[in-house]
Design a protein around this motif. Sequence first.
Motif, PDB file in Angstrom:
ATOM      1  N   ARG A   1       0.832  -1.214   0.000  1.00  0.00           N
ATOM      2  CA  ARG A   1       0.000   0.000   0.000  1.00  0.00           C
ATOM      3  C   ARG A   1       0.860   1.255   0.000  1.00  0.00           C
ATOM      4  NH1 ARG A   1      -4.863   0.317   4.181  1.00  0.00           N
ATOM      5  NH2 ARG A   1      -3.107   0.913   5.463  1.00  0.00           N
ATOM      6  N   GLY A   2       1.954   1.202   0.754  1.00  0.00           N
ATOM      7  CA  GLY A   2       2.840   2.366   0.860  1.00  0.00           C
ATOM      8  C   GLY A   2       4.218   2.005   0.366  1.00  0.00           C
ATOM      9  N   PRO A   3       5.198   2.877   0.584  1.00  0.00           N
ATOM     10  CA  PRO A   3       6.554   2.587   0.116  1.00  0.00           C
ATOM     11  C   PRO A   3       7.202   1.431   0.888  1.00  0.00           C
ATOM     12  CG  PRO A   3       6.491   4.663   1.331  1.00  0.00           C
ATOM     13  CD  PRO A   3       5.081   4.194   1.225  1.00  0.00           C
ATOM     14  N   ALA A   4       8.023   0.658   0.165  1.00  0.00           N
ATOM     15  CA  ALA A   4       8.721  -0.461   0.790  1.00  0.00           C
ATOM     16  C   ALA A   4       9.614   0.034   1.928  1.00  0.00           C
ATOM     17  CB  ALA A   4       9.559  -1.183  -0.258  1.00  0.00           C
ATOM     18  N   SER A   5      10.129   1.250   1.778  1.00  0.00           N
ATOM     19  CA  SER A   5      11.067   1.755   2.782  1.00  0.00           C
ATOM     20  C   SER A   5      10.407   1.869   4.163  1.00  0.00           C
ATOM     21  CB  SER A   5      11.616   3.109   2.338  1.00  0.00           C
ATOM     22  OG  SER A   5      10.539   3.989   2.108  1.00  0.00           O
ATOM     23  N   THR A   6       9.117   2.181   4.192  1.00  0.00           N
ATOM     24  CA  THR A   6       8.448   2.294   5.496  1.00  0.00           C
ATOM     25  C   THR A   6       8.440   0.937   6.184  1.00  0.00           C
ATOM     26  OG1 THR A   6       7.024   4.030   4.617  1.00  0.00           O
ATOM     27  CG2 THR A   6       6.301   2.987   6.652  1.00  0.00           C
ATOM     28  N   LEU A   7       8.073  -0.099   5.427  1.00  0.00           N
ATOM     29  CA  LEU A   7       8.025  -1.440   6.025  1.00  0.00           C
ATOM     30  C   LEU A   7       9.428  -1.916   6.394  1.00  0.00           C
ATOM     31  CD1 LEU A   7       5.311  -3.247   3.869  1.00  0.00           C
ATOM     32  CD2 LEU A   7       5.087  -2.303   6.163  1.00  0.00           C
ATOM     33  N   ALA A   8      10.410  -1.541   5.574  1.00  0.00           N
ATOM     34  CA  ALA A   8      11.792  -1.914   5.896  1.00  0.00           C
ATOM     35  C   ALA A   8      12.196  -1.264   7.222  1.00  0.00           C
ATOM     36  CB  ALA A   8      12.723  -1.497   4.770  1.00  0.00           C
ATOM     37  N   GLY A   9      11.825   0.006   7.376  1.00  0.00           N
ATOM     38  CA  GLY A   9      12.131   0.720   8.620  1.00  0.00           C
ATOM     39  C   GLY A   9      11.461   0.073   9.821  1.00  0.00           C
ATOM     40  N   PHE A  10      10.355  -0.599   9.590  1.00  0.00           N
ATOM     41  CA  PHE A  10       9.635  -1.237  10.695  1.00  0.00           C
ATOM     42  C   PHE A  10      10.109  -2.679  10.921  1.00  0.00           C
ATOM     43  CE2 PHE A  10       5.590   1.614  10.387  1.00  0.00           C
ATOM     44  CZ  PHE A  10       6.350   2.693  10.801  1.00  0.00           C
ATOM     45  N   GLY A  11      11.116  -3.109  10.145  1.00  0.00           N
ATOM     46  CA  GLY A  11      11.741  -4.398  10.454  1.00  0.00           C
ATOM     47  C   GLY A  11      11.423  -5.538   9.503  1.00  0.00           C
ATOM     48  N   PHE A  12      10.711  -5.273   8.402  1.00  0.00           N
ATOM     49  CA  PHE A  12      10.374  -6.354   7.470  1.00  0.00           C
ATOM     50  C   PHE A  12      11.397  -6.435   6.333  1.00  0.00           C
ATOM     51  CE2 PHE A  12       6.197  -5.205   9.297  1.00  0.00           C
ATOM     52  CZ  PHE A  12       5.860  -6.440   9.831  1.00  0.00           C
ATOM     53  N   GLU A  13      11.577  -7.660   5.806  1.00  0.00           N
ATOM     54  CA  GLU A  13      12.487  -7.845   4.676  1.00  0.00           C
ATOM     55  C   GLU A  13      11.777  -8.514   3.506  1.00  0.00           C
ATOM     56  OE1 GLU A  13      15.756 -10.141   6.286  1.00  0.00           O
ATOM     57  OE2 GLU A  13      15.757  -8.798   8.020  1.00  0.00           O
ATOM     58  N   ARG A  14      11.094  -9.643   3.787  1.00  0.00           N
ATOM     59  CA  ARG A  14      10.440 -10.389   2.707  1.00  0.00           C
ATOM     60  C   ARG A  14       9.184 -11.065   3.233  1.00  0.00           C
ATOM     61  NH1 ARG A  14      13.746 -13.426  -0.290  1.00  0.00           N
ATOM     62  NH2 ARG A  14      15.671 -12.323   0.206  1.00  0.00           N
ATOM     63  N   ALA A  15       8.322 -11.419   2.290  1.00  0.00           N
ATOM     64  CA  ALA A  15       7.095 -12.139   2.653  1.00  0.00           C
ATOM     65  C   ALA A  15       7.165 -13.544   2.080  1.00  0.00           C
ATOM     66  CB  ALA A  15       5.878 -11.407   2.100  1.00  0.00           C
ATOM     67  N   ARG A  16       6.346 -14.437   2.581  1.00  0.00           N
ATOM     68  CA  ARG A  16       6.170 -15.753   1.985  1.00  0.00           C
ATOM     69  C   ARG A  16       4.816 -15.749   1.293  1.00  0.00           C
ATOM     70  NH1 ARG A  16       9.649 -19.865   2.852  1.00  0.00           N
ATOM     71  NH2 ARG A  16      11.383 -19.218   4.129  1.00  0.00           N
ATOM     72  N   VAL A  17       4.843 -16.073   0.022  1.00  0.00           N
ATOM     73  CA  VAL A  17       3.619 -15.946  -0.774  1.00  0.00           C
ATOM     74  C   VAL A  17       3.284 -17.290  -1.421  1.00  0.00           C
ATOM     75  CG1 VAL A  17       2.541 -14.770  -2.737  1.00  0.00           C
ATOM     76  CG2 VAL A  17       4.068 -13.507  -1.194  1.00  0.00           C
ATOM     77  N   ALA A  18       2.098 -17.801  -1.110  1.00  0.00           N
ATOM     78  CA  ALA A  18       1.662 -19.070  -1.706  1.00  0.00           C
ATOM     79  C   ALA A  18       1.373 -18.849  -3.183  1.00  0.00           C
ATOM     80  CB  ALA A  18       0.423 -19.580  -0.983  1.00  0.00           C
ATOM     81  N   GLU A  19       1.764 -19.807  -3.982  1.00  0.00           N
ATOM     82  CA  GLU A  19       1.477 -19.686  -5.420  1.00  0.00           C
ATOM     83  C   GLU A  19       0.283 -20.578  -5.746  1.00  0.00           C
ATOM     84  OE1 GLU A  19       5.354 -18.484  -7.633  1.00  0.00           O
ATOM     85  OE2 GLU A  19       5.843 -20.084  -6.206  1.00  0.00           O
ATOM     86  N   SER A  20       0.557 -21.852  -6.034  1.00  0.00           N
ATOM     87  CA  SER A  20      -0.576 -22.701  -6.396  1.00  0.00           C
ATOM     88  C   SER A  20      -1.268 -23.291  -5.164  1.00  0.00           C
ATOM     89  CB  SER A  20      -0.098 -23.833  -7.302  1.00  0.00           C
ATOM     90  OG  SER A  20       0.893 -24.566  -6.614  1.00  0.00           O
ATOM     91  N   GLU A  21      -0.560 -23.327  -4.010  1.00  0.00           N
ATOM     92  CA  GLU A  21      -1.147 -24.030  -2.879  1.00  0.00           C
ATOM     93  C   GLU A  21      -2.273 -23.239  -2.220  1.00  0.00           C
ATOM     94  OE1 GLU A  21       1.898 -22.505  -3.145  1.00  0.00           O
ATOM     95  OE2 GLU A  21       3.160 -23.225  -1.518  1.00  0.00           O
TER      96      GLU A  21
END
Lengths: 368, 324
Positions: free
Chosen positions: B30-50
């Motif tokens: 929703r917002g810039p990646a930098s905000t989430l990075a500043g809050f401590g996030f790096e990557r998500a796990r995203v289900a594809e076909s499952e």
Amino acid sequence: MTSRPASERRTILVTGGTGTLGAELVSRLARGSHASVVVLTRGTARPRPAVPPNVQMLTGDVRCGPTFGLDSSDAATLREHITDIVHCVADTTFNRPLAEARATNVAGTQAVLAFAKECQHLERMACFSTVYVAGRTTGCFAEQDVGGADGFVNSYEQSKAEMEAVVRDAMRELPIAIYRLSTIIGDSRTGEVTGLNAIHHALRLLYQGLAPMVPGQETGLVDLIPVDFAAKASHYLFEHEFSPGATCHLCAGAAGSATLGALLDATMTAFERYRPAWRKRSIARPAIVELETYELFVRSVEEAGNQVLLQATRAVQAFACQLAYPKVFDNRHAGVVLARAGIAAPNVLEYYDRVVRWCVEKNWGTAS
Amino acid sequence: MTRVGIDALTYYLPAYAPTLSELEALGALRGPASTLAGFGFERARVAESESHVDMAMHAVRALLSETDTSPDEINLVLYAGALTSSSTMECSPAPAGSVLRLRDFMDFFKYPVSQLQSELDLSNASVAGIDQQGCAAIFSSVRLARATLLAEPDVHTVLCVSADRLPHGASREVVYNLVSDGACAMLMRREPKRNRIVATHQVTKGAFWDSGSLENEIIAAYFPTARTVIEDTLRKAGVTLDDIRWVIPHNVSLRSWEILLGLIGCPREKLFSANIGRVGHTIAADNFINLRDAADAGLLHPGDLLLLFTFGYGLNWSCMVLEH
Ligand SMILES: NC(=O)c1ccc[n+]([C@@H]2O[C@H](COP(=O)([O-])OP(=O)(O)OC[C@H]3O[C@@H](n4cnc5c(N)ncnc54)[C@H](OP(=O)(O)O)[C@@H]3O)[C@@H](O)[C@H]2O)c1
């Protein structure tokens, strides 16, 4: 300066006489003494209280120098007649840029002092300040103490401390007393709030469920006074116990203050009592946290760029941080003098409920 | 007094792990990646076909095999989920904006927990679904599993499973948190080898049920109630924060944990925070993924007291104290 002939009436200049305190003082001065009262304000949007007949309204601006932007002959006439000055003008917004706060509170006061020096019949002058010139100091802050040794929480406090320095300097030439007020929260009799300040904004945010935390300590004392006490006490000191060179604390003191925890509890209780439906909103009492945690929350809101929470935190931040520096104001000098006249600040919990009720029922002054 | 606890647990995370900048490029924030990075996030796990049921089954299969548990031993299955999805249908492709792809009204009666029971051959197990509590549903299933084990002598083993995935194309950012897909599964038994439940506590504030329109109020409500819920749980457990060895978090932002730790007066070192950046906030399973990883990392010792706290829409604040 020469004394006025006894037959002549006093003429009292009240700068800022339409403000929260000024309006109360003007009606007391106009009622109580055989004096003419001249009120100087910029005459901005604030609704004017009903003006007694012996009160003259002048439109001027203390930031325009010692004539206040008045016509020079009007200024000269004023100087000719003034016997008393009650200087209430201030920019009381806590979070103005420092230069703006100084323009009114320091340079504006210098202008009033320069004007006063030209008043040949001046007998006394009161300058209003705030006990929060104490700034970040914790512990006991006395009337003779000069604040700011540990810095300030906001530009208002700093500019008022600088104003005091200017006033103290002028005390060598002029008969001035400084009246340091604690935070005015409303009228103890009716609960009415004539000027919303940061505390009322904080109450509104709490009511709206947008105030998750406040800095401070559960048992830290919060010093608040009602406007009727502020006006009555300062009027009495000015009229009956004027003491040039004095600095007087008009505050609740330890006996009249409540803890932050008790005030939050009283707030929640009053919200539930006067808006029973509010209870259904399940809004929790804000957590009382250390300043570091509060500042981290504020920083996070800023980084997230959430406009609603940003406005909410900014509205209270400048005041709220003061709660993290618990202190008690010693009002020994003024307290004794006032006690002799039977004047004392009531304990805030005696009337706080009425103020919150007024806020809720009048929707913070927006409901008729 | 009979002791009940989490005897064993496993989890499943999808392999696809896009970084914040990759998600930003995909328009999934929703917002810039930098905000989430500043809050401590790096990557998500995203289900594809499952689907979420696929993920749940992965986790349960691993659990049964790791613990050498026969499917017949399971007496009760409690299946927790945050998104009110009774459907077992695959989520891809979903019509724009929809969470479920309903072809037919009868699809509402295709229950994930029944599919799981059938496909894993848990024929001695009765089942129940637990939802409508956002990310707190798994805590409720643990609580109910414990109550059942204490109340019903013929129930010996309860399988708690929790799985969630966001619909395709949904924003991965929810209230300044990075949301991942994933699942966890736990075996709950009397007299467990580890993870005895000392106390559980939950507070629900239904006034905030309309989550979409009350985002700011929810952010503000989160902190003070989180504090009281944690304090009340500790009181129920008869311990203090000093007794707690690790705080095992839900993976909302590290920043919000730092604020909450400040509120409860807990040192930062007690927070097991390693997964916040690398896993993100799985709706279903954070605390239990973290519990497993902390154990695998050798950080937990028998007798250690652990505080698990989570928060879900609804609003629900849930907390438990475990003795490892
Ligand atoms: N209220 C409190 O809680 C509190 C607490 C501690 C100390 N004090 C002190 O008590 C005094 C009075 O405060 P208050 O609360 O009554 O203030 P207020 O409600 O903010 O009123 C300020 C008054 O000053 C006038 N004013 C402002 N700027 C002016 C300018 N540049 N030139 C001329 N007039 C100007 C305003 O009228 P216009 O806008 O029409 O010009 C108004 O009449 C101040 O010195 C303040 O620092 C107040």
